[in-house]
Each structure stands twice: as structure tokens, then as C-alpha cells.
Write an enzyme that holds these catalytic residues in place. Structure first.
Site, PDB file in Angstrom:
ATOM      1  N   CYS A  45       0.874  -1.171   0.000  1.00 52.75           N
ATOM      2  CA  CYS A  45       0.000   0.000   0.000  1.00 52.75           C
ATOM      3  C   CYS A  45       0.917   1.228   0.000  1.00 52.75           C
ATOM      4  O   CYS A  45       2.075   1.128  -0.394  1.00 52.75           O
ATOM      5  CB  CYS A  45      -0.944  -0.017   1.198  1.00 52.75           C
ATOM      6  N   ARG A  46       0.449   2.354   0.470  1.00 56.22           N
ATOM      7  CA  ARG A  46       1.256   3.574   0.429  1.00 56.22           C
ATOM      8  C   ARG A  46       2.439   3.508   1.393  1.00 56.22           C
ATOM      9  O   ARG A  46       3.567   3.766   1.021  1.00 56.22           O
ATOM     10  CB  ARG A  46       0.388   4.792   0.728  1.00 56.22           C
TER      11      ARG A  46
END
Length: 92
Positions: A45-46
Site C-alpha cells: 500500500c502507500r
């Protein structure tokens, strides 16, 4: 190895790792049967918090699952490529 991006669609469109698969975190439970059990899976994810939750859940279900430490933000900071060309790490 399977590489799965669990970010939102707009984040994915901004930039992602080439040849990774996209399954937003909110759809992961419904799509779990499409993830191969006999191959390790790495979620990203980020920054790593959403992928960590995904990896924990999949490990509990018997998968060899991991989270990419530091997420896509770390990937980009290390100068690794993003797709499409000119891609960037979007805010969540």
C-alpha cells in the site's frame, strides 16, 4: 510470488509497481479465493499499514503472506520504477 496492491483505485492510477495485481483492501475478503494459496503473496500500500493488515489476515488463513515494509512510498524513495511512466505515490 504474487504482488498485490491493496490501495484505492485513484492511488493505483497515480502510480504502481508494474506487473502487480490490484485488489482494493475493501474488496480483499471477497476476492480472497482468487489469490493462489500455493505461491507466496506480498501485499503493498502507500506506507505499509493496510498491507500489514492484509498480510496478517491471509497468514491467519494459511497463506504465506507478507507486507512490503515502507510501502510504495519507500519503493519510490529508493528510486525504483513506477508505472505508468511519470507515476507518483498519491496521498491516501
Amino acid at each position: 510470488m504474487q504482488l498485490i496492491d491493496v490501495r484505492e483505485p485513484y492511488e493505483r492510477a497515480a502510480g504502481h509497481i508494474a506487473d502487480s495485481r490490484h485488489i482494493p483492501l475493501v474488496e480483499l475478503t471477497a476476492q480472497a479465493a482468487t489469490v493462489e494459496r500455493d505461491r507466496p503473496v506480498v501485499f503493498y500500500c502507500r506506507v505499509g499499514s493496510r498491507s500489514y493488515m492484509a498480510a496478517q489476515a491471509f497468514r491467519t488463513s494459511g497463506f504465506q503472506a507478507h507486507s512490503m515494509s515502507g510501502g510504495l512510498q519507500r519503493w519510490a524513495q529508493e528510486g525504483r520504477p513506477l508505472s505508468p511512466e511519470g507515476g507518483y505515490v498519491a496521498e491516501h
